[in-house]
Design a protein around this motif. Structure first.
Motif, PDB file in Angstrom:
ATOM      1  N   ARG A   1      47.821  68.525  63.944  1.00 34.27           N
ATOM      2  CA  ARG A   1      46.810  67.546  64.319  1.00 34.27           C
ATOM      3  C   ARG A   1      46.120  66.970  63.076  1.00 34.27           C
ATOM      4  O   ARG A   1      45.799  65.781  63.007  1.00 34.27           O
ATOM      5  CB  ARG A   1      45.793  68.179  65.265  1.00 34.27           C
ATOM      6  N   MET A   2      45.898  67.834  62.077  1.00 33.76           N
ATOM      7  CA  MET A   2      45.297  67.366  60.826  1.00 33.76           C
ATOM      8  C   MET A   2      46.246  66.426  60.086  1.00 33.76           C
ATOM      9  O   MET A   2      45.825  65.391  59.545  1.00 33.76           O
ATOM     10  CB  MET A   2      44.948  68.566  59.942  1.00 33.76           C
ATOM     11  N   VAL A   3      47.522  66.782  60.051  1.00 33.71           N
ATOM     12  CA  VAL A   3      48.513  65.920  59.404  1.00 33.71           C
ATOM     13  C   VAL A   3      48.580  64.575  60.108  1.00 33.71           C
ATOM     14  O   VAL A   3      48.642  63.511  59.470  1.00 33.71           O
ATOM     15  CB  VAL A   3      49.900  66.609  59.414  1.00 33.71           C
ATOM     16  N   GLU A   4      48.543  64.601  61.429  1.00 32.71           N
ATOM     17  CA  GLU A   4      48.596  63.361  62.201  1.00 32.71           C
ATOM     18  C   GLU A   4      47.378  62.483  61.921  1.00 32.71           C
ATOM     19  O   GLU A   4      47.480  61.265  61.792  1.00 32.71           O
ATOM     20  CB  GLU A   4      48.681  63.693  63.692  1.00 32.71           C
ATOM     21  N   ALA A   5      46.206  63.117  61.808  1.00 36.99           N
ATOM     22  CA  ALA A   5      44.986  62.354  61.533  1.00 36.99           C
ATOM     23  C   ALA A   5      45.047  61.691  60.162  1.00 36.99           C
ATOM     24  O   ALA A   5      44.654  60.532  59.994  1.00 36.99           O
ATOM     25  CB  ALA A   5      43.769  63.277  61.624  1.00 36.99           C
ATOM     26  N   GLU A   6      45.543  62.438  59.168  1.00 37.93           N
ATOM     27  CA  GLU A   6      45.619  61.861  57.827  1.00 37.93           C
ATOM     28  C   GLU A   6      46.672  60.752  57.767  1.00 37.93           C
ATOM     29  O   GLU A   6      46.503  59.760  57.058  1.00 37.93           O
ATOM     30  CB  GLU A   6      45.951  62.959  56.819  1.00 37.93           C
ATOM     31  N   HIS A   7      47.748  60.917  58.518  1.00 42.67           N
ATOM     32  CA  HIS A   7      48.764  59.871  58.580  1.00 42.67           C
ATOM     33  C   HIS A   7      48.174  58.609  59.197  1.00 42.67           C
ATOM     34  O   HIS A   7      48.460  57.488  58.747  1.00 42.67           O
ATOM     35  CB  HIS A   7      49.956  60.368  59.406  1.00 42.67           C
ATOM     36  N   ALA A   8      47.350  58.771  60.222  1.00 44.41           N
ATOM     37  CA  ALA A   8      46.701  57.618  60.844  1.00 44.41           C
ATOM     38  C   ALA A   8      45.825  56.891  59.822  1.00 44.41           C
ATOM     39  O   ALA A   8      45.794  55.656  59.782  1.00 44.41           O
ATOM     40  CB  ALA A   8      45.867  58.064  62.039  1.00 44.41           C
ATOM     41  N   ARG A   9      45.135  57.651  58.979  1.00 44.79           N
ATOM     42  CA  ARG A   9      44.289  57.034  57.955  1.00 44.79           C
ATOM     43  C   ARG A   9      45.132  56.221  56.971  1.00 44.79           C
ATOM     44  O   ARG A   9      44.788  55.095  56.613  1.00 44.79           O
ATOM     45  CB  ARG A   9      43.517  58.126  57.221  1.00 44.79           C
ATOM     46  N   ARG A  10      46.258  56.789  56.547  1.00 45.47           N
ATOM     47  CA  ARG A  10      47.115  56.074  55.600  1.00 45.47           C
ATOM     48  C   ARG A  10      47.705  54.823  56.231  1.00 45.47           C
ATOM     49  O   ARG A  10      47.798  53.767  55.588  1.00 45.47           O
ATOM     50  CB  ARG A  10      48.244  56.981  55.101  1.00 45.47           C
TER      51      ARG A  10
ATOM     52  N   PRO B   1      31.303  54.759  61.514  1.00 46.43           N
ATOM     53  CA  PRO B   1      31.493  55.248  60.142  1.00 46.43           C
ATOM     54  C   PRO B   1      30.282  54.937  59.284  1.00 46.43           C
ATOM     55  O   PRO B   1      29.695  53.856  59.372  1.00 46.43           O
ATOM     56  CB  PRO B   1      32.731  54.479  59.668  1.00 46.43           C
ATOM     57  N   ARG B   2      29.894  55.904  58.484  1.00 48.74           N
ATOM     58  CA  ARG B   2      28.748  55.693  57.590  1.00 48.74           C
ATOM     59  C   ARG B   2      29.189  55.159  56.227  1.00 48.74           C
ATOM     60  O   ARG B   2      28.396  55.082  55.295  1.00 48.74           O
ATOM     61  CB  ARG B   2      27.987  57.010  57.427  1.00 48.74           C
ATOM     62  N   THR B   3      30.441  54.805  56.131  1.00 50.80           N
ATOM     63  CA  THR B   3      30.973  54.262  54.878  1.00 50.80           C
ATOM     64  C   THR B   3      30.264  52.960  54.532  1.00 50.80           C
ATOM     65  O   THR B   3      30.208  52.041  55.351  1.00 50.80           O
ATOM     66  CB  THR B   3      32.480  53.998  55.023  1.00 50.80           C
ATOM     67  N   PRO B   4      29.714  52.841  53.344  1.00 49.03           N
ATOM     68  CA  PRO B   4      29.068  51.571  52.976  1.00 49.03           C
ATOM     69  C   PRO B   4      30.085  50.452  52.879  1.00 49.03           C
ATOM     70  O   PRO B   4      31.263  50.681  52.575  1.00 49.03           O
ATOM     71  CB  PRO B   4      28.429  51.873  51.615  1.00 49.03           C
ATOM     72  N   ALA B   5      29.625  49.251  53.129  1.00 44.46           N
ATOM     73  CA  ALA B   5      30.509  48.091  53.033  1.00 44.46           C
ATOM     74  C   ALA B   5      30.972  47.924  51.596  1.00 44.46           C
ATOM     75  O   ALA B   5      30.219  48.195  50.652  1.00 44.46           O
ATOM     76  CB  ALA B   5      29.780  46.838  53.496  1.00 44.46           C
ATOM     77  N   PRO B   6      32.209  47.512  51.396  1.00 41.95           N
ATOM     78  CA  PRO B   6      32.692  47.314  50.022  1.00 41.95           C
ATOM     79  C   PRO B   6      31.942  46.172  49.361  1.00 41.95           C
ATOM     80  O   PRO B   6      31.416  45.284  50.045  1.00 41.95           O
ATOM     81  CB  PRO B   6      34.172  46.977  50.221  1.00 41.95           C
ATOM     82  N   PRO B   7      31.873  46.159  48.045  1.00 42.48           N
ATOM     83  CA  PRO B   7      31.205  45.038  47.362  1.00 42.48           C
ATOM     84  C   PRO B   7      31.938  43.745  47.645  1.00 42.48           C
ATOM     85  O   PRO B   7      33.145  43.747  47.922  1.00 42.48           O
ATOM     86  CB  PRO B   7      31.288  45.427  45.879  1.00 42.48           C
ATOM     87  N   PRO B   8      31.232  42.633  47.613  1.00 43.91           N
ATOM     88  CA  PRO B   8      31.894  41.341  47.877  1.00 43.91           C
ATOM     89  C   PRO B   8      33.062  41.123  46.939  1.00 43.91           C
ATOM     90  O   PRO B   8      33.023  41.498  45.766  1.00 43.91           O
ATOM     91  CB  PRO B   8      30.774  40.316  47.645  1.00 43.91           C
ATOM     92  N   ALA B   9      34.102  40.519  47.486  1.00 42.34           N
ATOM     93  CA  ALA B   9      35.262  40.204  46.660  1.00 42.34           C
ATOM     94  C   ALA B   9      34.886  39.138  45.639  1.00 42.34           C
ATOM     95  O   ALA B   9      33.946  38.358  45.836  1.00 42.34           O
ATOM     96  CB  ALA B   9      36.411  39.713  47.539  1.00 42.34           C
ATOM     97  N   THR B  10      35.603  39.111  44.540  1.00 48.29           N
ATOM     98  CA  THR B  10      35.366  38.084  43.535  1.00 48.29           C
ATOM     99  C   THR B  10      35.606  36.717  44.154  1.00 48.29           C
ATOM    100  O   THR B  10      36.703  36.435  44.648  1.00 48.29           O
ATOM    101  CB  THR B  10      36.312  38.276  42.342  1.00 48.29           C
ATOM    102  N   PRO B  11      34.561  35.878  44.202  1.00 51.88           N
ATOM    103  CA  PRO B  11      34.735  34.587  44.885  1.00 51.88           C
ATOM    104  C   PRO B  11      35.744  33.717  44.165  1.00 51.88           C
ATOM    105  O   PRO B  11      35.776  33.672  42.930  1.00 51.88           O
ATOM    106  CB  PRO B  11      33.331  33.966  44.832  1.00 51.88           C
TER     107      PRO B  11
ATOM    108  N   ASP C   1      37.689  56.585  53.256  1.00 53.97           N
ATOM    109  CA  ASP C   1      36.640  57.605  53.310  1.00 53.97           C
ATOM    110  C   ASP C   1      37.135  58.796  54.128  1.00 53.97           C
ATOM    111  O   ASP C   1      37.262  58.718  55.350  1.00 53.97           O
ATOM    112  CB  ASP C   1      35.384  57.015  53.956  1.00 53.97           C
ATOM    113  N   PRO C   2      37.416  59.933  53.501  1.00 54.63           N
ATOM    114  CA  PRO C   2      37.958  61.078  54.241  1.00 54.63           C
ATOM    115  C   PRO C   2      36.964  61.699  55.212  1.00 54.63           C
ATOM    116  O   PRO C   2      37.360  62.533  56.040  1.00 54.63           O
ATOM    117  CB  PRO C   2      38.346  62.059  53.134  1.00 54.63           C
ATOM    118  N   ALA C   3      35.701  61.313  55.131  1.00 59.04           N
ATOM    119  CA  ALA C   3      34.714  61.875  56.052  1.00 59.04           C
ATOM    120  C   ALA C   3      34.816  61.266  57.444  1.00 59.04           C
ATOM    121  O   ALA C   3      34.242  61.793  58.397  1.00 59.04           O
ATOM    122  CB  ALA C   3      33.299  61.666  55.503  1.00 59.04           C
TER     123      ALA C   3
END
Length: 377
Positions: free
Chosen positions: A122-131, A182-192, A313-315
């Motif tokens: 189940r852990m392997v499956e979860a990490e595969h889903a993330r990838r 998810p508590r992951t912060p938003a990524p910084p703006p892309a280079t315009p 974010d692995p969390a």
């Protein structure tokens, strides 16, 4: 219980590097799972939710492929000799030359409990889903920025659909759980990118709409937020407001409306605004569609980067990834509807999967059938 095959000559430096554990914890989870299956091959039936592509390294994928394709050994014979393990090693080395008998011995040794194979899977499956989610989000961003595409909107929407389908698949594999976004912060703006062309086209849009106000009502699908500069967004609001109120529209009336809305407080010179609004060219619809296209692609890129940040974010649990990704994809769906209205495109009919049963177990929990069902919410 069988022991590992007889040791072979040590592999070269490159081979050892191929087996070196990466920093991700899932590498050790995969080792435990493979060790469990080498010890008790019959447990393969307890882990139906994964395949060779679920593993993070080529060596582990090759081992799982060999284990799952070779006929399982007789349990009594397997406990007495290493014949089946020798077959596994020989088969797997066809795809991963670095594999050795000592490494199989390591896998057997590091497995804490073979009966925990479903949990490891189940852990392997979860990490595969993330990838998988990260790759799909990356493909979306790459498509948006592919300068070789003459008409990038549909390819970008196709990648967004593929991303949404993947999110649905992950949701079907993992039951909902109580949790938060998810508590992951938003990524910084892309280079315009260079906005010179966008600014010039938006100026033409505003000037042409001022010269042909009757065309403004027909393009209600363009919103102020679709424009790149705050002044342009504000002037578009002025134009649409005057059109709704059926009031006279020309550069002077638009300038006055802009003053009433506080648009000139940022230091924009009235003379410059009048000049901007006095140089029409082409059609309102054409420039509006160009602005909407840029907005759609920008939204798709932001969505892809945001979902990619979630997946990095692995969390985040798989269900958190699903919730966060669906919220981000909603932004694309909203602007897609306006794009289809603007261009007359027929929206594709994407078949949605059946709703996930809230109490349903993950796909890798067959071996837990004798236990009480875990609460999922």
């Amino acid at each position: 219980m069988p022991t590992a095959p007889e040791p072979e000559p040590e592999p070269g430096e490159d081979d050892l590097h191929a087996l070196a554990p990466p920093p991700q914890p899932v590498f050790h989870v995969e080792q435990a799972l493979l060790g469990a299956l080498l010890l008790d091959p019959h447990r393969l039936g307890d882990v139906p939710g994964i395949g060779a592509d679920s593993f993070s390294t080529a060596a582990h994928a090759a081992l799982f492929s060999a284990i799952s394709t070779l006929p399982p050994p007789d349990p009594d014979e397997h406990a007495k000799n290493t014949k089946w393990l020798d077959h596994v090693l020989t088969t797997a080395r066809g795809k991963a030359r670095a594999l050795t008998a000592p490494y199989l011995h390591t896998l057997v040794q590091v497995c804490p409990w073979p009966r925990h194979a479903p949990a490891y899977a189940r852990m392997v499956e979860a990490e595969h889903a993330r990838r998988r989610l990260h790759r799909a989000a990356e493909h979306l961003v790459q498509t948006v920025n592919d300068a070789s595409l003459p008409y990038p909107v549909q390819p970008a929407l196709d990648k967004a659909d593929a991303l949404a389908a993947l999110v649905d698949d992950i949701a079907s594999r993992f039951p909902p759980r109580a949790g938060v976004l998810p508590r992951t912060p938003a990524p910084p703006p892309a280079t315009p990118p260079d906005q010179t062309e966008a600014i010039e086209e938006e100026q033409l849009l505003l000037a042409t709409a001022t010269a042909h106000p009757a065309d403004i009502v027909s393009i209600g699908w363009l919103l102020p937020d679709d424009l790149t500069l705050p002044l342009h967004a504000g002037l578009w609001q002025c134009l649409t407001a005057l059109a709704r109120r059926d009031e006279p529209i020309d550069p002077v009336t638009v300038l006055w409306e802009a003053q009433q809305r506080g648009l000139l407080d940022a230091g924009d010179e009235p003379r410059e605004v009048l000049r901007l609004l006095a140089e029409p060219a082409g059609s309102v619809e054409y420039w509006a569609e160009r602005a909407l296209q840029r907005s759609l692609l920008s939204t798709a890129e932001h969505t892809g980067r945001h979902i990619g940040a979630y997946a990095d974010d692995p969390a985040n649990t798989p269900f958190q990834l699903v919730v966060g990704a669906r919220r981000s994809l909603a932004d694309i769906n909203a602007i897609r509807t306006r794009w289809q209205h603007a261009t007359g495109a027929t929206p594709p009919q994407r078949r949605r999967p059946a709703a996930t049963t809230r109490a349903g177990p993950p796909t890798t929990t067959v071996a837990y059938a004798a236990r009480p069902t875990r609460a999922t919410r």
